[in-house]
Design an enzyme around this catalytic site. Sequence first.
Site, PDB file in Angstrom:
ATOM      1  N   SER A 128       0.875  -1.178   0.000  1.00 22.42           N
ATOM      2  CA  SER A 128       0.000   0.000   0.000  1.00 22.42           C
ATOM      3  C   SER A 128       0.909   1.224   0.000  1.00 22.42           C
ATOM      4  O   SER A 128       2.077   1.135   0.379  1.00 22.42           O
ATOM      5  CB  SER A 128      -0.849  -0.024   1.272  1.00 22.42           C
ATOM      6  OG  SER A 128      -1.420   1.241   1.509  1.00 22.42           O
TER       7      SER A 128
ATOM      8  N   TYR B 289      -2.307  -1.076  10.151  1.00 25.32           N
ATOM      9  CA  TYR B 289      -2.350  -1.399   8.718  1.00 25.32           C
ATOM     10  C   TYR B 289      -1.080  -0.899   8.032  1.00 25.32           C
ATOM     11  O   TYR B 289      -0.417  -1.638   7.306  1.00 25.32           O
ATOM     12  CB  TYR B 289      -3.597  -0.773   8.088  1.00 25.32           C
ATOM     13  CG  TYR B 289      -3.732  -1.004   6.605  1.00 25.32           C
ATOM     14  CD1 TYR B 289      -4.275  -2.185   6.116  1.00 25.32           C
ATOM     15  CD2 TYR B 289      -3.318  -0.037   5.689  1.00 25.32           C
ATOM     16  CE1 TYR B 289      -4.400  -2.396   4.743  1.00 25.32           C
ATOM     17  CE2 TYR B 289      -3.449  -0.230   4.324  1.00 25.32           C
ATOM     18  CZ  TYR B 289      -3.990  -1.417   3.859  1.00 25.32           C
ATOM     19  OH  TYR B 289      -4.113  -1.620   2.504  1.00 25.32           O
TER      20      TYR B 289
HETATM   21  P1  NDP Z   1     -11.204  -6.264   0.708  1.00 20.22           P
HETATM   22  O1  NDP Z   1     -11.383  -5.988   2.154  1.00 20.22           O
HETATM   23  O2  NDP Z   1     -12.229  -5.776  -0.255  1.00 20.22           O
HETATM   24  O3  NDP Z   1     -10.999  -7.830   0.485  1.00 20.22           O
HETATM   25  C1  NDP Z   1     -10.086  -8.516   1.300  1.00 20.22           C
HETATM   26  C2  NDP Z   1     -10.286  -9.995   1.181  1.00 20.22           C
HETATM   27  O4  NDP Z   1      -9.451 -10.617   2.185  1.00 20.22           O
HETATM   28  C3  NDP Z   1     -11.727 -10.425   1.467  1.00 20.22           C
HETATM   29  O5  NDP Z   1     -12.109 -11.445   0.577  1.00 20.22           O
HETATM   30  C4  NDP Z   1     -11.632 -10.932   2.894  1.00 20.22           C
HETATM   31  O6  NDP Z   1     -12.562 -11.944   3.216  1.00 20.22           O
HETATM   32  C5  NDP Z   1     -10.229 -11.501   2.939  1.00 20.22           C
HETATM   33  N1  NDP Z   1      -9.788 -11.604   4.326  1.00 20.22           N
HETATM   34  C6  NDP Z   1      -9.778 -10.637   5.259  1.00 20.22           C
HETATM   35  N2  NDP Z   1      -9.427 -11.138   6.435  1.00 20.22           N
HETATM   36  C7  NDP Z   1      -9.197 -12.455   6.246  1.00 20.22           C
HETATM   37  C8  NDP Z   1      -8.838 -13.525   7.110  1.00 20.22           C
HETATM   38  N3  NDP Z   1      -8.679 -13.348   8.408  1.00 20.22           N
HETATM   39  N4  NDP Z   1      -8.685 -14.768   6.590  1.00 20.22           N
HETATM   40  C9  NDP Z   1      -8.899 -14.979   5.271  1.00 20.22           C
HETATM   41  N5  NDP Z   1      -9.256 -14.016   4.413  1.00 20.22           N
HETATM   42  C10 NDP Z   1      -9.417 -12.773   4.904  1.00 20.22           C
HETATM   43  O7  NDP Z   1      -9.778  -5.670   0.342  1.00 20.22           O
HETATM   44  P2  NDP Z   1      -9.176  -5.190  -1.079  1.00 20.22           P
HETATM   45  O8  NDP Z   1      -9.593  -6.115  -2.121  1.00 20.22           O
HETATM   46  O9  NDP Z   1      -9.425  -3.747  -1.193  1.00 20.22           O
HETATM   47  O10 NDP Z   1      -7.611  -5.349  -0.789  1.00 20.22           O
HETATM   48  C11 NDP Z   1      -6.812  -6.399  -1.302  1.00 20.22           C
HETATM   49  C12 NDP Z   1      -5.368  -6.094  -0.974  1.00 20.22           C
HETATM   50  O11 NDP Z   1      -4.960  -4.863  -1.585  1.00 20.22           O
HETATM   51  C13 NDP Z   1      -5.103  -5.934   0.519  1.00 20.22           C
HETATM   52  O12 NDP Z   1      -3.853  -6.481   0.828  1.00 20.22           O
HETATM   53  C14 NDP Z   1      -5.076  -4.436   0.704  1.00 20.22           C
HETATM   54  O13 NDP Z   1      -4.326  -4.057   1.822  1.00 20.22           O
HETATM   55  C15 NDP Z   1      -4.452  -3.981  -0.593  1.00 20.22           C
HETATM   56  N6  NDP Z   1      -4.757  -2.607  -0.952  1.00 20.22           N
HETATM   57  C16 NDP Z   1      -6.017  -2.224  -1.358  1.00 20.22           C
HETATM   58  C17 NDP Z   1      -6.278  -0.925  -1.740  1.00 20.22           C
HETATM   59  C18 NDP Z   1      -7.633  -0.474  -2.192  1.00 20.22           C
HETATM   60  O14 NDP Z   1      -7.810   0.720  -2.500  1.00 20.22           O
HETATM   61  N7  NDP Z   1      -8.634  -1.352  -2.282  1.00 20.22           N
HETATM   62  C19 NDP Z   1      -5.208   0.107  -1.742  1.00 20.22           C
HETATM   63  C20 NDP Z   1      -3.927  -0.374  -1.276  1.00 20.22           C
HETATM   64  C21 NDP Z   1      -3.727  -1.683  -0.908  1.00 20.22           C
HETATM   65  P3  NDP Z   1     -14.147 -11.661   3.364  1.00 20.22           P
HETATM   66  O15 NDP Z   1     -14.618 -11.463   1.956  1.00 20.22           O
HETATM   67  O16 NDP Z   1     -14.645 -12.901   3.978  1.00 20.22           O
HETATM   68  O17 NDP Z   1     -14.278 -10.432   4.191  1.00 20.22           O
END
Ligand code: NDP
Length: 251
Positions: free
Chosen positions: A157, A170
């Site tokens: 990020s 985070y």
């Molecule tokens: P979301 O929160 O939309 O999706 C995250 C996913 O991870 C979900 O499917 C969630 O499961 C899963 N997850 C969360 N906790 C757990 C856990 N304990 N065990 C297993 N699975 C888990 O996030 P994004 O798609 O936005 O982000 C994806 C990546 O990109 C992350 O690493 C984030 O930090 C990074 N990022 C995103 C940005 C953005 O603007 N979106 C910007 C910068 C970085 P569930 O569906 O069940 O909740």
Amino acid sequence: MSEFINHYTPSADLLKDKCIMITGAGDGIGKTVAKTFAAHGATVILLGRTSAKLEAVYDEIEAAGNPQAAIFPLDLATASMEQFEQLAEAIENMFGRLDGLVHNASLLGQRTPLSNYHYTTWQQVIQVNVNATFGLTKALLPLLEQSAAGSIVFSSSSVGRKGRAFWGAYSVSKFATEGMMQVLADELDGVSKIRANSVNPGATRTNMRASAYPAEDPKTVATPESIMPTYLYLMGDASRDVNGKQFNAQQ
Ligand code: NDP
């Protein structure tokens, strides 16, 4: 120095015969990565904590006529090293190797000053974003070694490259993620066919983005589909010799 892949056009069968695990594959960026990789020929292994979401992605991949996916429900907040090893064993029995691993699942935690940050929230965020990423990497490295060219992608990020007020655990977890990528990449350099790199997706239209920026109009933010070229590049053979680098998926 971060890199940006401009004008990358992947071939339709870029990931044919590759077997790739994506964590957090049930929603957001991970879901799109899984469907995109499958559309480019990969057999994707969907890991996440909500089975119903993983099943929906599985069904979409099947309906699109792409290689059948595999599902591994696992809550990274509570998963033990033993469970990571069992997972590795199951993948070895099913596929015999792993060609790619996208560490995508993350928790956002609180948006508040460190002075107010809850210790338990801190621990949960570090558990999912850092400790589980390490455990999974450690367990899966032997299977990635079985690949002709294994690729590990760590999700970073902008707040993992420069600290910013109120981003708490985070931000710190993403600095740790960058550190893990760099330590691993240096260890792999010259002695392994595995490569490790990090991607900062940039502002992307997902639930996490919406909870971090509740007042923002989601339509003004890039779709997960639009950032896929960087993920495809890092899994495809064009990046075979790219190791230890930080990428931005958006300019
Ligand atoms: P979301 O929160 O939309 O999706 C995250 C996913 O991870 C979900 O499917 C969630 O499961 C899963 N997850 C969360 N906790 C757990 C856990 N304990 N065990 C297993 N699975 C888990 O996030 P994004 O798609 O936005 O982000 C994806 C990546 O990109 C992350 O690493 C984030 O930090 C990074 N990022 C995103 C940005 C953005 O603007 N979106 C910007 C910068 C970085 P569930 O569906 O069940 O909740």
